[in-house]
Design a protein around this motif. Structure first.
Motif, PDB file in Angstrom:
ATOM      1  N   UNK A  26       0.826  -1.208   0.000  1.00 16.73           N
ATOM      2  CA  UNK A  26       0.000   0.000   0.000  1.00 16.73           C
ATOM      3  C   UNK A  26       0.857   1.253   0.000  1.00 16.73           C
ATOM      4  N   UNK A  27       1.849   1.295   0.909  1.00 15.59           N
ATOM      5  CA  UNK A  27       2.720   2.467   1.014  1.00 15.59           C
ATOM      6  C   UNK A  27       3.504   2.688  -0.272  1.00 15.59           C
ATOM      7  N   UNK A  28       3.988   1.585  -0.862  1.00 17.23           N
ATOM      8  CA  UNK A  28       4.759   1.686  -2.097  1.00 17.23           C
ATOM      9  C   UNK A  28       3.894   2.168  -3.260  1.00 17.23           C
ATOM     10  N   UNK A  29       2.642   1.695  -3.305  1.00 12.49           N
ATOM     11  CA  UNK A  29       1.768   2.069  -4.412  1.00 12.49           C
ATOM     12  C   UNK A  29       1.220   3.478  -4.296  1.00 12.49           C
ATOM     13  N   UNK A  30       0.834   3.880  -3.076  1.00 12.59           N
ATOM     14  CA  UNK A  30       0.215   5.191  -2.895  1.00 12.59           C
ATOM     15  C   UNK A  30       1.215   6.314  -2.679  1.00 12.59           C
ATOM     16  N   UNK A  31       2.454   5.956  -2.257  1.00 14.07           N
ATOM     17  CA  UNK A  31       3.438   6.977  -1.911  1.00 14.07           C
ATOM     18  C   UNK A  31       3.635   8.054  -2.969  1.00 14.07           C
ATOM     19  N   UNK A  32       4.034   7.700  -4.205  1.00 13.93           N
ATOM     20  CA  UNK A  32       4.255   8.728  -5.224  1.00 13.93           C
ATOM     21  C   UNK A  32       2.986   9.525  -5.548  1.00 13.93           C
ATOM     22  N   UNK A  33       1.842   8.850  -5.553  1.00 17.73           N
ATOM     23  CA  UNK A  33       0.568   9.521  -5.844  1.00 17.73           C
ATOM     24  C   UNK A  33       0.245  10.575  -4.787  1.00 17.73           C
ATOM     25  N   UNK A  34       0.352  10.205  -3.514  1.00 21.23           N
ATOM     26  CA  UNK A  34       0.060  11.140  -2.424  1.00 21.23           C
ATOM     27  C   UNK A  34       1.073  12.281  -2.427  1.00 21.23           C
ATOM     28  N   UNK A  35       2.335  11.947  -2.654  1.00 23.93           N
ATOM     29  CA  UNK A  35       3.375  12.974  -2.667  1.00 23.93           C
ATOM     30  C   UNK A  35       3.103  14.013  -3.757  1.00 23.93           C
ATOM     31  N   UNK A  36       2.721  13.570  -4.933  1.00 21.45           N
ATOM     32  CA  UNK A  36       2.445  14.499  -6.037  1.00 21.45           C
ATOM     33  C   UNK A  36       1.258  15.392  -5.724  1.00 21.45           C
ATOM     34  N   UNK A  37       0.188  14.810  -5.212  1.00 26.03           N
ATOM     35  CA  UNK A  37      -1.027  15.573  -4.918  1.00 26.03           C
ATOM     36  C   UNK A  37      -0.787  16.582  -3.787  1.00 26.03           C
ATOM     37  N   UNK A  38      -0.121  16.138  -2.724  1.00 25.40           N
ATOM     38  CA  UNK A  38       0.089  17.013  -1.573  1.00 25.40           C
ATOM     39  C   UNK A  38       1.116  18.106  -1.881  1.00 25.40           C
ATOM     40  N   UNK A  63       7.398   9.818   7.560  1.00 26.14           N
ATOM     41  CA  UNK A  63       7.100  10.699   6.437  1.00 26.14           C
ATOM     42  C   UNK A  63       6.185  10.047   5.427  1.00 26.14           C
ATOM     43  N   UNK A  64       6.402  10.393   4.169  1.00 20.06           N
ATOM     44  CA  UNK A  64       5.507   9.957   3.106  1.00 20.06           C
ATOM     45  C   UNK A  64       5.571   8.454   2.851  1.00 20.06           C
ATOM     46  N   UNK A  65       6.543   7.748   3.424  1.00 25.28           N
ATOM     47  CA  UNK A  65       6.662   6.309   3.187  1.00 25.28           C
ATOM     48  C   UNK A  65       5.941   5.472   4.246  1.00 25.28           C
ATOM     49  N   UNK A  66       5.425   6.093   5.279  1.00 24.85           N
ATOM     50  CA  UNK A  66       4.759   5.359   6.351  1.00 24.85           C
ATOM     51  C   UNK A  66       3.287   5.149   6.000  1.00 24.85           C
ATOM     52  N   UNK A  67       2.811   3.903   5.932  1.00 20.68           N
ATOM     53  CA  UNK A  67       1.423   3.667   5.514  1.00 20.68           C
ATOM     54  C   UNK A  67       0.399   4.300   6.446  1.00 20.68           C
ATOM     55  N   UNK A  68       0.663   4.317   7.750  1.00 19.29           N
ATOM     56  CA  UNK A  68      -0.289   4.947   8.667  1.00 19.29           C
ATOM     57  C   UNK A  68      -0.372   6.442   8.399  1.00 19.29           C
ATOM     58  N   UNK A  69       0.778   7.072   8.210  1.00 26.34           N
ATOM     59  CA  UNK A  69       0.795   8.507   7.916  1.00 26.34           C
ATOM     60  C   UNK A  69       0.067   8.791   6.600  1.00 26.34           C
ATOM     61  N   UNK A  70       0.263   7.928   5.600  1.00 22.63           N
ATOM     62  CA  UNK A  70      -0.433   8.097   4.328  1.00 22.63           C
ATOM     63  C   UNK A  70      -1.946   8.022   4.514  1.00 22.63           C
ATOM     64  N   UNK A 127      -5.817   0.797  -3.607  1.00 20.02           N
ATOM     65  CA  UNK A 127      -4.585   0.894  -4.392  1.00 20.02           C
ATOM     66  C   UNK A 127      -4.834   0.767  -5.888  1.00 20.02           C
ATOM     67  N   UNK A 128      -5.845  -0.007  -6.278  1.00 22.95           N
ATOM     68  CA  UNK A 128      -6.082  -0.316  -7.695  1.00 22.95           C
ATOM     69  C   UNK A 128      -6.218   0.913  -8.586  1.00 22.95           C
ATOM     70  N   UNK A 129      -6.969   1.972  -8.201  1.00 24.57           N
ATOM     71  CA  UNK A 129      -7.089   3.134  -9.101  1.00 24.57           C
ATOM     72  C   UNK A 129      -5.767   3.858  -9.320  1.00 24.57           C
ATOM     73  N   UNK A 130      -4.837   3.718  -8.379  1.00 27.69           N
ATOM     74  CA  UNK A 130      -3.567   4.429  -8.461  1.00 27.69           C
ATOM     75  C   UNK A 130      -2.504   3.611  -9.167  1.00 27.69           C
ATOM     76  N   UNK A 131      -2.397   2.316  -8.790  1.00 28.23           N
ATOM     77  CA  UNK A 131      -1.339   1.465  -9.329  1.00 28.23           C
ATOM     78  C   UNK A 131      -1.857   0.033  -9.473  1.00 28.23           C
ATOM     79  N   UNK A 132      -2.348  -0.351 -10.653  1.00 28.59           N
ATOM     80  CA  UNK A 132      -2.882  -1.699 -10.856  1.00 28.59           C
ATOM     81  C   UNK A 132      -1.858  -2.798 -10.591  1.00 28.59           C
TER      82      UNK A 132
END
Length: 260
Positions: A26-38, A63-70, A127-132
């Motif tokens: 989850x953290x690996x898939x959402x990390x770049x997406x959340x970072x770009x948006x924020x 930071x941005x790599x922690x799944x709970x923080x995300x 995760x699917x909408x961000x990184x299949x």
């Protein structure tokens, strides 16, 4: 002769390890997406992680790599940052995953494979909408959860080996210990910064107080000089007034003499 019987894997450890792996995906898939948006949302700030953490009233963790923080960032900034991308039906999954992450961190997961499968499915849906590709990895984790004795290729999984089970548990404990240590380091750094700021503020106040004391002494000296000047001026005024009176009196005497 006794025969060796394969040991049944510790299902609690297996479930804990599966969920740990899922949160890493989850953290690996959402990390770049959340970072770009924020980054776009906090374009005027040097670090969106710090700004977001301050608004949520907590440390940045990893930071941005922690799944709970995300997940906390998704929940806190859903409306202004993420609502236009995710469907509204996914919003409720964020709170569900935050709760599951906390249960996982305290080794308090329900003894229910169905619950864990539901959590894994929620992670996959988010995760699917961000990184299949990462969503596909999550499906593999769900498959291994249902068949703990086999891995993705159908061979014996590490959980069938007691030493591997112990290794997984040790890795999880090590990760949590490292996380706690990092949090303490962050808190220590923050306290150190606050102490330094307090010292600088105190030094600044002391310098200002010294400057005010010097100004007060200078003003006191100037006041004394003005008082002396006023006394001298008043004395001169009195002398002039008496001279003027004597002059007038003399004139009157002269006029009386002349008139007689």
């Amino acid at each position: 002769m006794p025969t060796d019987v394969p040991k049944t894997p510790d299902l609690a450890v297996s479930r804990h390890g599966r969920l740990a792996e899922a949160f890493e995906v989850l953290a690996s898939g959402l990390g770049p997406f959340i970072d770009k948006r924020m980054t776009t949302y906090f374009a005027d700030d040097l670090s969106w992680e710090t700004t977001a953490a301050n608004r949520m009233g907590r440390a940045t963790e990893h930071g941005a790599t922690d799944p709970l923080f995300q997940l906390l960032v998704l929940r806190r900034f859903w409306g202004p940052v993420f609502a236009d991308f995710f469907g509204e039906d996914l919003r409720g999954l964020v709170a569900q995953l935050i709760e599951a992450r906390n249960l996982w961190a305290h080794f308090n997961l329900p003894d229910d494979t169905t619950y864990l499968e539901r959590i894994l499915l929620s992670i996959e849906r988010l995760t699917a909408p961000v990184d299949p590709e990462h969503a596909s990895r999550l499906r593999q984790i769900r498959t291994r959860l249902k068949n703990p004795l086999t891995d993705d290729r159908g061979s014996a999984s590490p959980e069938s080996d007691p030493d591997a089970v112990d290794l997984i548990a040790l890795r999880n404990q090590l990760g949590e210990t490292e996380g706690a240590f990092q949090e303490l380091q962050d808190q220590f750094g923050e306290m150190k910064s606050q102490l330094e700021l307090a010292r600088k503020a105190s030094a600044g106040k002391q310098l200002r107080l010294s400057a005010l004391e010097r100004e007060l002494l200078e003003a006191s000296g100037q006041t004394a000089e003005l008082e002396n000047y006023l006394l001298e001026a008043r004395g001169q005024t009195h002398r002039l007034e008496w001279l003027f009176v004597v002059f007038i009196a003399g004139m009157l005497v002269v006029m009386v003499i002349l008139a007689g």
